[in-house]
Design an enzyme around this catalytic site. Sequence first.
Site, PDB file in Angstrom:
ATOM      1  N   SER A 175      13.366 -14.670   0.273  1.00 22.42           N
ATOM      2  CA  SER A 175      12.189 -14.414   1.128  1.00 22.42           C
ATOM      3  C   SER A 175      11.755 -15.492   1.705  1.00 22.42           C
ATOM      4  CB  SER A 175      11.080 -13.396   0.293  1.00 22.42           C
ATOM      5  OG  SER A 175       9.909 -13.113   1.413  1.00 22.42           O
ATOM      6  N   ASP A 234      15.185  -3.747   5.607  1.00 28.89           N
ATOM      7  CA  ASP A 234      14.175  -4.510   5.048  1.00 28.89           C
ATOM      8  C   ASP A 234      13.031  -4.496   6.127  1.00 28.89           C
ATOM      9  OD1 ASP A 234      12.268  -6.522   4.402  1.00 28.89           O
ATOM     10  OD2 ASP A 234      13.948  -8.137   3.617  1.00 28.89           O
ATOM     11  N   HIS A 254      13.336  -4.946   1.059  1.00 32.44           N
ATOM     12  CA  HIS A 254      13.198  -6.508   0.935  1.00 32.44           C
ATOM     13  C   HIS A 254      13.429  -6.685  -0.562  1.00 32.44           C
ATOM     14  CE1 HIS A 254      11.973 -10.376   2.047  1.00 32.44           C
ATOM     15  NE2 HIS A 254      11.055 -10.629   0.999  1.00 32.44           N
TER      16      HIS A 254
END
Length: 912
Positions: free
Chosen positions: A751, A828, A861
């Site tokens: 991330s 995502d 994610h």
Amino acid sequence: MAAEKGESSDEERKPLTRDSMEYRDSSNSLHYSSSAASLSLAVIDRINGSTHDTGPNEIGRGDRDYSDDGEYDLEEADYIPSGGKPVQKKVKIVLGFLLFLCLSGWSLSFVLFLFGGHESSKTSNVYDDNISDTGSQGNKITLDEVLDGTWSPAFHDISWIPGPNGEDGLLLERGASISNGYLRVEDIVSRKDPKSSKKPIVLMQKAYFNVSGEAVFPSRVWPSPDLKTVLVLSNEEKNWRHSFTGKYWLFDVESQTGQPLDPAAKDQRVQLASWSPRSDAVVFTRDNNMFLRKLSSNEVMKITTNGGVNLFYGVPDWVYEEEVYSGNSVTWWADDGEYIAFLRTNESSVPEYPVQYFVSLPNGEISKPGEESYPETRKIKYPKAGAPNPIVDLQFFDVGKDEVFSVDIKGDFADSNRLITEVVWASNGKVIVRSTNRESDVLHVAVIDVLSRTGKIVRKEDINALDGGWVEPSQTARFIPADPDNGRLNDGYIDTVIYEGRDQLAYYTPVDNPNPIVLTKGHSEVVQAPSGVDLKRGLVYFVVAGNEPWERHIYSVNFDGTSIQPVTNVSESSYYDVSFSNGAGYAFLKYAGPQVPWQKVISTPANEVTFEETIEENNRLSERLRQYTLESKIYQYIDIDGFSLPVLERRPPNFNQTKKYPVLFYLYGGPGSQTVNKKFNVDFQSYVAANLGYIVVTVDGRGTGFIGRKARCVIRGNLGHFESRDQIQAAKIWAAKPYVDESRISIWGWSYGGFMALKTIEQDGGRTFKYGIAVAPVTDWRYYDSIYTERYMHTPQRNPGGYDNAAISNTTALANNIRFLVMHGTADDNVHIQNSLTFIDKLDVNNVHNYDVHFFPDSDHSIYFHNAHKIVYSRLADWLVNAFNGEWLKTYNPAPNDSIFRRAAIWVGLSI
């Protein structure tokens, strides 16, 4: 000032964690010891499910070269070519002798280097934690064990619940045996006293109930304040990270029977429901409209009627759920039950982003005949940086008059430049509203009077002018009612403020007073405070980063800012968390590390009743530690550009200063985050250090939390610049250490950490870091959501150069690295796959090919869909082993070389 009435003296208020540790000087490490648990864990399990995470299994390392003792030596695992033709015996002898001389000279040079006073940057205050004491005799942890939760401590949640008559110390317990009831409320003190007159209140006898032949199995439950009715959720389905939908029911405690929340629409899915403080009504949102169900009637009252695809009432849209409230509710009851405050969100102008699903059908609908081969697309209203934001305003519903209204505030932000980040009801129809401008660097606090339908701004703070920084959205302000008998003449509230460069607690009284009493002067930064408020004794409890930023300790302070006292033992370097009962007379204390975690319910120091009960000791984990060998953890600081930055170095078992170890840097690095902490944690980094034998280094660089706002705010407008410099400088410090192989240094993150990994190897250009791994990375901040991005970068229209600099775009520098890996989930909804695809396109355009890529179909994610979580970590581990084994070292002259010297080198196992 004298202590408040009923407060214990300072001498009596001693730390509650005495004797929880003991020291062994022989290893300079901490060893945990405590008494046996005395409570059945079943009755304390989390009211809405267990907190124990599970994950996928490990894959093997494969059939690789092994050392003589049968173990694969990764501490010095250079690339070893396979195969080679036989060489004549005499040539072998001669060349072997020559190579022996060369190796002897190299060894002598190494010894001179090792003991010749080689300099490295200075470190200070080094702390060594080693939680296992098996030495070389213990087992090695496996990736399988890390991923499947074998090494996860058992943690339990206590749901404190206020008593109908103001009782403190009541617990809501779920999952007890049938004889004791499935859902019940119990007084904490009476648990250990079988003769107590305070008997448990059984709310639900069984774990399910039937309504018109339909079996209802609760997934979440919310008792009414009077404990006569239970609001039940069943058939829960996840929406986004925090939101969900399901079927809601009302369960009557006396008759042990249930009914639909809306009898006329029992099968329709509801997004949110919550109790009136009077226990006589439930407000809920369905199809983005709000409704009210009064228990006195089966009829449902419509509060709003025009909600729909672009208009939300009482629930947040995607960006407010993700970046502002971290939850599924923007509905607030007044304490007297007369009014409901809620947000109206209009995202008509917000552009859509399509999330495609190639394998699954998240909408649950079967494709039409002939359309089965097409991917399903879910469109999200997602405001990227610089794009139109949702228009959000605060509205009110008068329950008695059945009327919706709003209140204008003079001097407030324009609709397109406003984020409403917190709503707190006070007394007598007043409500405290916190809002910021779009870039989150100007704060307004307003007080609205719903009785007179007027409002005014009572606080204005220009954070950008103060220190160049921003204000984070939070929902931690706490209303403090007036109590003249205890010295509180007016209503007030406790809030987090910036004081002397750190986040501190402040008490504002009356509510329209802009000048507070700062409660935590001279302390490190507070963490999500206040944690608890004892109105009876005039105390505020808070969690603070302790003597070192990687610690967490609990303190109390009087409302006037005097007598700050520790609740936990601050002489130990520890990490604590806590939840307080509604009256703060009791606390659920969690010791999270560095040793094996434990949990206790305790009476707070000011409570006249002394109570302590152990909930969890993690004996299974303690026993496991005695059988395994883990890495050692070294906590220290490094100085970069005048900033003292926390560092955690994980060293392999049996660490040898004379060896040359590969180094993996692991980071997250997002603004205000913290990765270097004292929590007990056996994770992927532990596996890399304890099993693969590499060193793992984590640096909380500039921009991260709990090292002061000066270090945090310097990154504003230029994300990735100072943070990557800190990682590069740290890598240079480690590269200069005698036990580090400077040719084998890598970095990885997920991330924001993925962005940082790419930005670091881009800025470094292969000079220090040779490899990098980025999972779900942001590659251009123009692609990320507006509320998060603009808080740290301003808008792209205002700061185009900053966005250009922050983007991962220098492909020439990336080509100078040996190799890097990018992994991303195609579904995502947070960091869109657009980031990785446009980045790879830049690499293709510029003929860069020293990278690998792995996409995970339909994973969001977190990357979990269809075994993806197992694959992402096993791929990461295998790729790292290949990298440190030299699999991708560049060959500048790829022509075949059959010289005798090369064949001799192959024979003795060297690479030329």
